[in-house]
Motif scaffolding. Structure first.
Motif, PDB file in Angstrom:
ATOM      1  N   GLY A 101       0.817  -1.216   0.000  1.00  0.00           N
ATOM      2  CA  GLY A 101       0.000   0.000   0.000  1.00  0.00           C
ATOM      3  C   GLY A 101       0.843   1.253   0.000  1.00  0.00           C
ATOM      4  N   THR A 104       2.100   1.870  -3.531  1.00  0.00           N
ATOM      5  CA  THR A 104       1.130   1.871  -4.622  1.00  0.00           C
ATOM      6  C   THR A 104       0.537   3.255  -4.862  1.00  0.00           C
ATOM      7  OG1 THR A 104       0.530  -0.437  -4.186  1.00  0.00           O
ATOM      8  CG2 THR A 104      -1.046   0.877  -5.435  1.00  0.00           C
ATOM      9  N   ASP A 105       0.428   3.594  -6.130  1.00  0.00           N
ATOM     10  CA  ASP A 105      -0.246   4.822  -6.546  1.00  0.00           C
ATOM     11  C   ASP A 105      -1.606   4.426  -7.124  1.00  0.00           C
ATOM     12  OD1 ASP A 105      -1.098   7.253  -7.467  1.00  0.00           O
ATOM     13  OD2 ASP A 105       0.438   7.463  -9.017  1.00  0.00           O
ATOM     14  N   PHE A 106      -2.674   4.738  -6.403  1.00  0.00           N
ATOM     15  CA  PHE A 106      -4.013   4.420  -6.887  1.00  0.00           C
ATOM     16  C   PHE A 106      -4.534   5.482  -7.850  1.00  0.00           C
ATOM     17  CE2 PHE A 106      -4.077   1.752  -3.013  1.00  0.00           C
ATOM     18  CZ  PHE A 106      -4.497   0.566  -3.572  1.00  0.00           C
ATOM     19  N   ASN A 244      -1.233   2.903   2.072  1.00  0.00           N
ATOM     20  CA  ASN A 244      -1.435   3.924   1.046  1.00  0.00           C
ATOM     21  C   ASN A 244      -1.716   5.290   1.662  1.00  0.00           C
ATOM     22  OD1 ASN A 244      -3.700   5.132  -1.217  1.00  0.00           O
ATOM     23  ND2 ASN A 244      -1.739   4.397  -1.958  1.00  0.00           N
ATOM     24  N   SER A 332      -3.148  -9.625  -9.777  1.00  0.00           N
ATOM     25  CA  SER A 332      -2.626  -8.828  -8.670  1.00  0.00           C
ATOM     26  C   SER A 332      -1.110  -8.725  -8.600  1.00  0.00           C
ATOM     27  CB  SER A 332      -3.150  -9.422  -7.351  1.00  0.00           C
ATOM     28  OG  SER A 332      -2.744  -8.653  -6.258  1.00  0.00           O
ATOM     29  N   VAL A 334       1.670  -6.859  -8.910  1.00  0.00           N
ATOM     30  CA  VAL A 334       2.026  -5.442  -9.084  1.00  0.00           C
ATOM     31  C   VAL A 334       3.523  -5.264  -8.885  1.00  0.00           C
ATOM     32  CG1 VAL A 334       1.682  -3.117  -8.179  1.00  0.00           C
ATOM     33  CG2 VAL A 334      -0.231  -4.706  -8.232  1.00  0.00           C
ATOM     34  N   PRO A 335       4.183  -4.496  -9.755  1.00  0.00           N
ATOM     35  CA  PRO A 335       3.724  -3.945 -11.044  1.00  0.00           C
ATOM     36  C   PRO A 335       4.096  -4.828 -12.228  1.00  0.00           C
ATOM     37  CG  PRO A 335       5.818  -2.955 -10.478  1.00  0.00           C
ATOM     38  CD  PRO A 335       5.541  -3.996  -9.402  1.00  0.00           C
ATOM     39  N   MET A 359      -1.654   0.195 -14.972  1.00  0.00           N
ATOM     40  CA  MET A 359      -1.579   0.222 -13.513  1.00  0.00           C
ATOM     41  C   MET A 359      -2.957   0.329 -12.871  1.00  0.00           C
ATOM     42  SD  MET A 359       1.386  -0.315 -12.278  1.00  0.00           S
ATOM     43  CE  MET A 359       0.968   0.136 -10.593  1.00  0.00           C
ATOM     44  N   ASN A 362      -4.190  -3.113 -12.646  1.00  0.00           N
ATOM     45  CA  ASN A 362      -3.245  -3.840 -11.802  1.00  0.00           C
ATOM     46  C   ASN A 362      -3.517  -3.613 -10.324  1.00  0.00           C
ATOM     47  OD1 ASN A 362       0.400  -4.295 -12.102  1.00  0.00           O
ATOM     48  ND2 ASN A 362      -1.214  -5.685 -11.501  1.00  0.00           N
ATOM     49  N   VAL A 363      -3.652  -2.358  -9.926  1.00  0.00           N
ATOM     50  CA  VAL A 363      -3.927  -2.085  -8.506  1.00  0.00           C
ATOM     51  C   VAL A 363      -5.353  -2.483  -8.144  1.00  0.00           C
ATOM     52  CG1 VAL A 363      -2.185  -0.286  -8.344  1.00  0.00           C
ATOM     53  CG2 VAL A 363      -4.520   0.348  -8.931  1.00  0.00           C
ATOM     54  N   VAL A 366      -5.226  -6.031  -7.049  1.00  0.00           N
ATOM     55  CA  VAL A 366      -4.805  -6.232  -5.659  1.00  0.00           C
ATOM     56  C   VAL A 366      -6.031  -6.224  -4.755  1.00  0.00           C
ATOM     57  CG1 VAL A 366      -3.413  -5.340  -3.766  1.00  0.00           C
ATOM     58  CG2 VAL A 366      -2.577  -5.148  -6.102  1.00  0.00           C
TER      59      VAL A 366
END
Length: 383
Positions: A101, A104-106, A244, A332, A334-335, A359, A362-363, A366
């Motif tokens: 988290g 990760t860039d949501f 995150n 899931s 990532v990346p 991405m 991809n996220v 998760v």
């Protein structure tokens, strides 16, 4: 006396006690190390897993005792270092999610909420493998643990399996992490089979900028909504979103840095070694393990295909604005999966940059794999 000492020394040598199943697993471990070091297949995952497998299959080391039960602190010195890592496995997946988290860039998902559908579609492989496992004679708990391999999420696979089918943990964990590492090998043939050259060359529009306020509200909102619907998701989704929030709020940079660097690196080493160590020849090389490995590929391929097919449909609906390759990133991993989408797309069109578009799914994957695991845990955890 000297003769007895020499005889005992020889009898204690590992090579004297090496059985053929352990020998096979040593060869497998060396092959995985080759893939990680020579071929570069996700060495951060494969090297600790392969080395843990190597250590636990070298006879006489005592570094791992499978299914050890610790009843007192005095016994810790007798069970082996990797057994202690294995005992800690209930908390390690959640700590991995905390670190993920924080890394990760949501933003791509927030900028393009439709990519959530692609992350959801890629979980199809989980349920496909679930029903296939039921057909092959596994019970619902075992089938759930096998199916979750299709999410390409090692920590989630470990989290679910230790609760529903702990006897399968070694096979499921090794399969899940191995397929995560082999994403660049498994996915491209499926992606190319299901798409045309014209589709793979599609260039997508740049995503909009996402504000910091949106990025702060997102993890809070997801935690509240998901955990209210699925309380079993709290350990995974909760820590994923907490990590995150550390990253995005701008007030906890030290915590974010620790979670995304030192902590996740330490936990990855411990979890990788424990996973590899659980693959001991005598208990690992059985019929059920072979079925799990096969079903794992089936699950992973099914998830990849489902993501690509939904992306093709979305491309048709939007008049050719979505490159179907990004659908494969809905798993899931990532990346890694997003990088594969980028690589395959750029091979067809060197000016194509799909990474940020990939991405998003991809996220979303998760979140999707954690939700799928929580659904199965809620349905079958009480049996």
């Amino acid at each position: 006396m000297l003769l007895e000492t020499i005889t005992k020394f020889i009898g204690d040598m590992g090579i004297v006690n090496l059985d053929y199943k352990s020998g096979i697993m040593i060869v497998v471990a060396l092959f995985l190390l080759y893939l990680a070091i020579k071929k570069g297949f996700e060495p951060l995952l494969l090297i600790p897993i392969a080395f843990g497998m190597l250590l636990s299959n070298l006879p006489g080391s005592g570094i791992f005792i499978n299914h050890a039960v610790i009843t007192s602190s005095e016994e810790l010195s007798d069970v082996g270092l990797l057994t202690i890592f294995y005992i800690l496995k209930p908390i390690l997946p959640s700590l991995i999610f905390l670190g993920v988290g924080a890394m990760t860039d949501f933003g791509p998902l927030i900028a393009n909420p439709k990519s959530l559908l692609l992350g959801a579609a890629a979980q199809f492989g989980i349920f496909l493998a679930f029903f296939a496992a039921i057909f092959l004679g596994f019970n619902a708990q075992e089938a759930s643990s096998i199916g979750i391999i299709g999410g390409a999420d090692g920590p989630t696979a470990i989290y679910l399996t230790q609760k529903l089918a702990p006897a399968l943990l070694g096979a499921v964990a090794v399969a899940a992490y191995s397929y995560m590492a082999l994403v660049p090998v498994i996915q491209p043939p499926i992606m190319k089979l299901l798409t045309t050259k014209k589709e793979r060359m599609i260039k997508m529009e740049q995503l909009r900028n996402v504000s910091q306020k949106e990025k702060i509200l997102f993890p809070i909102a997801v935690t509240v909504i998901v955990v209210l619907l699925l309380p079993a998701a709290a350990p995974l989704i909760g820590l994923l979103m907490l990590g995150n929030l550390f990253k995005e709020c701008g007030k906890t940079l030290r915590l974010s840095d620790t979670a995304s660097n030192a902590m996740i690196n330490i936990v990855t080493i411990m979890l990788g070694l424990a996973v590899g160590a659980s693959a001991q020849g005598p208990t690992f090389l059985v019929k059920e393990t072979i079925l799990i490995i096969i079903l794992g590929v089936f699950a992973f391929a099914g998830g990849t295909a489902a993501g690509v097919l939904l992306a093709k449909l979305m491309n048709a609906v939007t008049g050719g604005k979505i490159n179907p390759l990004i659908g494969s990133a809905g798993v899931s991993a990532v990346p890694m999966a997003a990088r594969v989408s980028q690589k395959v797309g750029q091979a067809e069109n060197p000016s194509n940059f799909l990474l940020m578009h990939a991405m998003g799914p991809n996220v979303a994957g998760v979140i999707g794999s954690a939700v799928a695991a929580s659904v199965m845990l809620s349905m079958f955890g009480g049996y």
